[in-house]
Design an enzyme around this catalytic site. Structure first.
Site, PDB file in Angstrom:
ATOM      1  N   GLU A  90       4.029 -42.159 -15.376  1.00 22.24           N
ATOM      2  CA  GLU A  90       3.972 -43.289 -14.450  1.00 22.24           C
ATOM      3  C   GLU A  90       3.492 -42.852 -13.068  1.00 22.24           C
ATOM      4  OE1 GLU A  90       7.659 -45.376 -14.265  1.00 22.24           O
ATOM      5  OE2 GLU A  90       7.794 -45.583 -16.445  1.00 22.24           O
ATOM      6  N   CYS A 110      11.595 -35.218 -18.176  1.00 19.41           N
ATOM      7  CA  CYS A 110      12.331 -34.425 -17.185  1.00 19.41           C
ATOM      8  C   CYS A 110      13.573 -33.833 -17.843  1.00 19.41           C
ATOM      9  CB  CYS A 110      12.745 -35.321 -16.012  1.00 19.41           C
ATOM     10  SG  CYS A 110      13.567 -34.416 -14.679  1.00 19.41           S
ATOM     11  N   CYS A 336      12.422 -45.485 -11.944  1.00 23.10           N
ATOM     12  CA  CYS A 336      11.687 -44.332 -12.432  1.00 23.10           C
ATOM     13  C   CYS A 336      11.755 -44.242 -13.946  1.00 23.10           C
ATOM     14  CB  CYS A 336      12.300 -43.066 -11.846  1.00 23.10           C
ATOM     15  SG  CYS A 336      12.988 -43.335 -10.229  1.00 23.10           S
TER      16      CYS A 336
HETATM   17  N1  SAH Z   1      13.273 -34.763  -9.608  1.00 21.32           N
HETATM   18  C1  SAH Z   1      13.059 -35.110  -8.246  1.00 21.32           C
HETATM   19  C2  SAH Z   1      12.016 -36.164  -7.999  1.00 21.32           C
HETATM   20  C3  SAH Z   1      11.985 -37.357  -8.897  1.00 21.32           C
HETATM   21  S1  SAH Z   1      13.242 -38.587  -8.726  1.00 21.32           S
HETATM   22  C4  SAH Z   1      14.361 -35.472  -7.591  1.00 21.32           C
HETATM   23  O1  SAH Z   1      15.387 -35.467  -8.270  1.00 21.32           O
HETATM   24  O2  SAH Z   1      14.388 -35.692  -6.391  1.00 21.32           O
HETATM   25  C5  SAH Z   1      12.955 -39.345  -7.174  1.00 21.32           C
HETATM   26  C6  SAH Z   1      14.187 -40.018  -6.599  1.00 21.32           C
HETATM   27  O3  SAH Z   1      14.509 -41.239  -7.292  1.00 21.32           O
HETATM   28  C7  SAH Z   1      15.415 -39.154  -6.694  1.00 21.32           C
HETATM   29  O4  SAH Z   1      16.155 -39.210  -5.512  1.00 21.32           O
HETATM   30  C8  SAH Z   1      16.151 -39.815  -7.848  1.00 21.32           C
HETATM   31  O5  SAH Z   1      17.488 -39.450  -7.856  1.00 21.32           O
HETATM   32  C9  SAH Z   1      15.888 -41.269  -7.583  1.00 21.32           C
HETATM   33  N2  SAH Z   1      16.176 -42.177  -8.701  1.00 21.32           N
HETATM   34  C10 SAH Z   1      16.197 -41.905 -10.020  1.00 21.32           C
HETATM   35  N3  SAH Z   1      16.527 -42.993 -10.735  1.00 21.32           N
HETATM   36  C11 SAH Z   1      16.714 -43.992  -9.860  1.00 21.32           C
HETATM   37  C12 SAH Z   1      17.071 -45.367  -9.993  1.00 21.32           C
HETATM   38  N4  SAH Z   1      17.273 -45.921 -11.169  1.00 21.32           N
HETATM   39  N5  SAH Z   1      17.169 -46.096  -8.846  1.00 21.32           N
HETATM   40  C13 SAH Z   1      16.925 -45.548  -7.633  1.00 21.32           C
HETATM   41  N6  SAH Z   1      16.576 -44.268  -7.464  1.00 21.32           N
HETATM   42  C14 SAH Z   1      16.478 -43.485  -8.547  1.00 21.32           C
END
Ligand code: SAH
Length: 344
Positions: A90, A110, A336
């Site tokens: 995505e 991931c 995400c």
């Molecule tokens: N692996 C990295 C980058 C990808 S996730 C990280 O963990 O930072 C990017 C951000 O989106 C992270 O802060 C993650 O925790 C958040 N995230 C994941 N799922 C989410 C959701 N359903 N709603 C809001 N934020 C989310």
């Protein structure tokens, strides 16, 4: 075939030397690829026919294909991109008042195992290559340019699927390319990498000398809650993570952002805000509160507005700089990994 979109300038220069070309040929190629947006080597009219033949035989300019496109009423575009081997990732375009922001994936699936995240529903099958990540931006640039000539991505957040620091070299090369003045010329301060918090890589990143923003997914005020939400907290608990952040701030002379998703009844009380304040004391960090995008595969719920406001107020009262992240694309598969989850 080597995809030239994957080569940061030094690597492209080395390649030109190997090909018995002048070093400046690399910059010339960059101008064709990024500024003039050439799709084929044939268009590169100031490169000799003979060398263009060599380029055609050994190298390519492949871009990901658009598999699915979703457009939100606020203009947010979510693409499911298909790579050469059929892998799908995505990429999202968000339109802020200050610019066009690309949210880039760094891996196919991931392995970090955050229980609230839809990306983690699929285990990592592989890292994305540098060329594929550059391709994510180029596909969005094409889309923007079709809307209005010259419109392009101005900001990049590596916050899509995957853990960028688990694909360290490719992500660094990607950043060097999009930041290069003859490539996409996206300013370092307009680029943000988000990590779930791998201390060794945070220290390594501190020494890169890049003026890129670093965001850390914190999401909890203590180890007990964090270990429940994020598997990575077990090998790398807060007493390993926070010192690495402080070291980063000292070496890089930059402040980090702590991302904190507010989950109803899990981490969103004012006591949690107080504990968070204590935890990050001594860092220069500021806190970005994120409204949770519910994922059907889990039971977490977004904090009610009143809790978000109370949490924010408490942080500010405690002297912590904090903001609430603006939301985009809530009418499409915003969380995400959701679009990919539907298409697998
Ligand atoms: N692996 C990295 C980058 C990808 S996730 C990280 O963990 O930072 C990017 C951000 O989106 C992270 O802060 C993650 O925790 C958040 N995230 C994941 N799922 C989410 C959701 N359903 N709603 C809001 N934020 C989310």
């Amino acid at each position: 075939m080597i995809n030239l979109y994957g080569l940061e300038i030094k690597k492209l220069e080395e390649l030109m030397i190997q090909e018995q070309q002048k070093r400046y040929r690399a910059t010339q190629l960059y101008i064709w690829m990024y500024e003039k947006k050439a799709k084929t080597f044939d268009e590169m009219s100031d490169i000799s026919l003979r060398f263009r033949e060599v380029l055609k035989q050994k190298y390519c300019l492949d871009l990901p294909k658009i598999h699915t496109k979703q457009v939100s009423s606020d203009g947010t575009v979510k693409l499911l991109l298909e790579m050469n081997d059929g892998s799908k990732v995505e990429t999202v375009l968000m339109r802020y008042s200050y610019g066009n922001v690309a949210c880039v994936s760094s891996q196919v699936g991931c392995n970090m195992g955050c229980v609230f995240c839809a990306s983690g529903l699929f285990k990592k099958t592989r890292n994305l290559t540098t060329a594929e990540m550059v391709g994510e931006i180029l596909v969005l640039n094409q889309l923007l340019d079709d809307e209005e000539k010259g419109k392009h991505i101005t900001h990049v957040v590596v916050m899509g699927t995957g853990e960028p620091f688990d694909n360290y070299e490719n992500v660094m090369d990607f950043i060097r390319i999009i930041n290069h003045p003859k490539a996409l010329a996206i300013g370092a301060r307009h680029i943000t990498v988000s990590t779930c918090g791998l201390p060794d890589q945070i220290r390594r990143y501190a020494k890169e000398g890049l003026q890129i923003n670093l965001a850390i997914s914190l999401h909890a005020p203590n180890d007990e809650i964090r270990s429940k939400l994020m598997k990575i907290n077990r090998p790398y608990p807060l007493d390993k993570l926070i010192p690495a952040v402080k070291e980063y701030e000292n070496i890089a002379k930059r402040r980090v952002t702590f991302e904190y998703i507010l989950l109803k009844g899990v981490n969103d009380s004012v006591q949690d805000a107080d504990q968070l304040t204590k935890l990050i004391k001594g860092t220069l960090a500021y806190v970005n509160l994120i409204p949770y995008n519910p994922v059907i595969e889990n039971e977490f719920q977004r904090s009610p507005h009143a809790n978000v406001q109370a949490f924010l107020d408490r942080l500010i009262k405690n002297g912590v700089t904090a903001t609430v992240r603006k939301e985009f694309g809530s009418d499409i598969d915003a969380a995400c990994g959701q679009l990919r989850a539907k298409n697998n």
